[in-house]
Design a protein around this motif. Sequence first.
Motif, PDB file in Angstrom:
ATOM      1  N   UNK B  45      28.450  -1.225  -7.112  1.00  0.00           N
ATOM      2  CA  UNK B  45      27.483  -1.251  -6.021  1.00  0.00           C
ATOM      3  C   UNK B  45      27.300  -2.673  -5.501  1.00  0.00           C
ATOM      4  N   UNK B  46      27.270  -3.636  -6.443  1.00  0.00           N
ATOM      5  CA  UNK B  46      27.048  -5.022  -6.024  1.00  0.00           C
ATOM      6  C   UNK B  46      28.340  -5.725  -5.639  1.00  0.00           C
ATOM      7  N   UNK B  47      29.456  -5.339  -6.300  1.00  0.00           N
ATOM      8  CA  UNK B  47      30.710  -6.051  -6.071  1.00  0.00           C
ATOM      9  C   UNK B  47      31.399  -5.641  -4.777  1.00  0.00           C
ATOM     10  N   UNK B  48      31.315  -4.348  -4.424  1.00  0.00           N
ATOM     11  CA  UNK B  48      32.060  -3.870  -3.247  1.00  0.00           C
ATOM     12  C   UNK B  48      31.121  -3.276  -2.198  1.00  0.00           C
ATOM     13  N   UNK B  49      30.235  -4.112  -1.643  1.00  0.00           N
ATOM     14  CA  UNK B  49      29.237  -3.564  -0.720  1.00  0.00           C
ATOM     15  C   UNK B  49      29.856  -2.948   0.528  1.00  0.00           C
ATOM     16  N   UNK B  50      31.087  -3.325   0.863  1.00  0.00           N
ATOM     17  CA  UNK B  50      31.681  -2.774   2.077  1.00  0.00           C
ATOM     18  C   UNK B  50      32.389  -1.444   1.861  1.00  0.00           C
ATOM     19  N   UNK B  51      32.448  -0.997   0.607  1.00  0.00           N
ATOM     20  CA  UNK B  51      33.285   0.160   0.297  1.00  0.00           C
ATOM     21  C   UNK B  51      32.511   1.366  -0.210  1.00  0.00           C
ATOM     22  N   UNK B  52      31.281   1.530   0.277  1.00  0.00           N
ATOM     23  CA  UNK B  52      30.473   2.609  -0.288  1.00  0.00           C
ATOM     24  C   UNK B  52      31.079   3.990  -0.053  1.00  0.00           C
ATOM     25  N   UNK B  53      31.760   4.138   1.080  1.00  0.00           N
ATOM     26  CA  UNK B  53      32.338   5.461   1.351  1.00  0.00           C
ATOM     27  C   UNK B  53      33.418   5.790   0.340  1.00  0.00           C
ATOM     28  N   UNK B  54      34.274   4.798   0.084  1.00  0.00           N
ATOM     29  CA  UNK B  54      35.338   4.989  -0.899  1.00  0.00           C
ATOM     30  C   UNK B  54      34.740   5.241  -2.284  1.00  0.00           C
ATOM     31  N   UNK B  55      33.707   4.458  -2.611  1.00  0.00           N
ATOM     32  CA  UNK B  55      33.087   4.602  -3.926  1.00  0.00           C
ATOM     33  C   UNK B  55      32.441   5.971  -4.091  1.00  0.00           C
ATOM     34  N   UNK B  56      31.779   6.448  -3.023  1.00  0.00           N
ATOM     35  CA  UNK B  56      31.179   7.789  -3.184  1.00  0.00           C
ATOM     36  C   UNK B  56      32.269   8.836  -3.317  1.00  0.00           C
TER      37      UNK B  56
END
Lengths: 284, 349
Positions: B45-56
């Motif tokens: 959550x903190x390391x890849x703030x631009x990738x929330x869609x991919x992370x979800x």
Amino acid sequence: MTIIFDGIAFGMLLFLISVGLSVTLGLMNFVNLAHGVFAMVGGYVCVVLLNDWGLPFLATIPFAIVVPGVLGVVLERLLYRRLYEASALDQVLFSLGLVFMAVAATHYFFGARQQPLHLPDFLTGQIHLPGVDIGVYRLFLVVAGLIVAALLQWSVIRTPFGARLRAAVDNQGTARGLGIDVNRVFMLTFALGSALAGLGGALGVEMLGLDPEFPVKYLVYFLIVVTVGGGGNILGSLWAALLLGVADVAGKYYVPQVGAFIIYAIMVVILILRPQGLFGRPHH
Amino acid sequence: MNSPVVPQSANDARAALHETLQRQRRSARWHALEYLFWCLPVLAYFLFPGNYLLLSQIAITSLFALSLDLIFGYAGIISLGHAAFFGVGAYTVGLLGLRGMGDPLTGLLLAALFAAVLGFLSSFLVLRGSDLARLMVTLGVALMLYELANKFTRITGGVDGIPGIEIKPILGLFEFDMYGRVGYVYAVVVLFVLFWIARRIVHSPFGQSLRGIQMNAQRMPALGVPVHRRLVAVYTLGAAYAGVAGAVLAQTNQFVSLSVLGFENSADLLLILILGGTGRLYGGLIGAIVFIVAKHLLSDINPQYWQFWLGLALVLLVMFARGGILGTAAQWLRARRQRTQQRSQEGAA
């Protein structure tokens, strides 16, 4: 009537492609989801020879049989034979992997578009009989299907190779003891299955279309033919393919709203009633 | 697994039972590595703030893979049509959203319910026959749904899907934002809660009996286990989980398309689970991380041909690493431990 005839022609085509799978999956018990790849190879060989090399349609057919057959031998030697003893799941995953690779590779070499195929004049046109219009191409498919069915049935039942194959399938150990080279029998059988797929693929370009997604698009149809027919049973596959072909064409004509739903439903119902398929024998 | 003690008397039997329960309780306790693992989504959550869609997407796929692990990894039911339940969940949320009933948690519940009903009904078909018949029936059920969704365009939107589903704020407090931040947290929380429940279930007597069925289905009735009923139960449960995964996808994307029901969705899922390792709960999670990250990176390099590498990975996996990532790692660790033990013994001698 025309619908029934078209259904029969479509069924014959399904039979032509799937009977190879019936041999590998039904007889050798290998869940080969990559079967459509061999059919696709046959299709592309045919199209390339026809369009780029200018060979006549019928002259491309032998190549469309031989190339997938040879490919089958190579893959069998390198990969498939290591997995004969593996679980159904491993075989599924392995052959799915081959499908993915084949789809991407075909896409790379030939692009995503549908491959055009111009049938020779003597295969186009229609014969008008009272009550039924018969497309010449469809008639050609029916005849080809019947010939292949007869030849295969004859070779499995009557020839020494067929006898060896049946022996190798029924009891590998005993077959080996009798001096049958089981590995060789399986290799040749696999080659035969792949070659048949290639033939079906080439003949079917006009009706099924040809693009890199081919092995995925029709995978289910081939599997249905084999499982419904009862694996390893050539006549069973023939009946199953005809049943599905007619049901599919009729369903799409009369109730287009449900589309392919009908054949899936038929498959599920048949598998519930007879898990070994219509003509299958229970597994030993 | 079996206790070496052969009970001679009631006392012995009680002691043996006690010991077994103790061991089970120990294995049910959280391992330090597991705590570490669950720090990952927080770190991400903190390391890849631009990738929330991919992370979800990773979290949702993890949940989906977890649902397949329940039925395949623990009960041995092989399925090529698990996308059916995922799709039912997604369409449930989509159709509710169209009617203005976009409350996320109600959506989850109803999605789980509908998927479970379908799972329960189809379990009676699926549990018949051999592996091959099972593959075909699961595939057939999923394809029938696909065709229905494809043809009943007035309800499902057909190929166009259902765009712009309106989803209300979670608990009336947290609104889904454009960047997918809330969506990500939501997906991870749902995943964690369901994972925790699945973990409890797997370590319960019910879970143990599933393992027993997988090992030897013929003997389990002798222990008083109703095999068929257990399999129906776990298949229904797996379906409900998959339904929730589909629901979360529809809610976070606010879009449902036909592809959720497609064959490739089922095939990819099976691959993800096998890649990670079956029967370990974490296998699906790790498989999902590896698969989606690899897909993302590979399609960055070469968008059209990533499938080729996927296929190659699959072939190699089957040829050389049948246990998946976790299985192979466990094997490797075991071999290493044996080697060090041997060495220390040799050193002592």
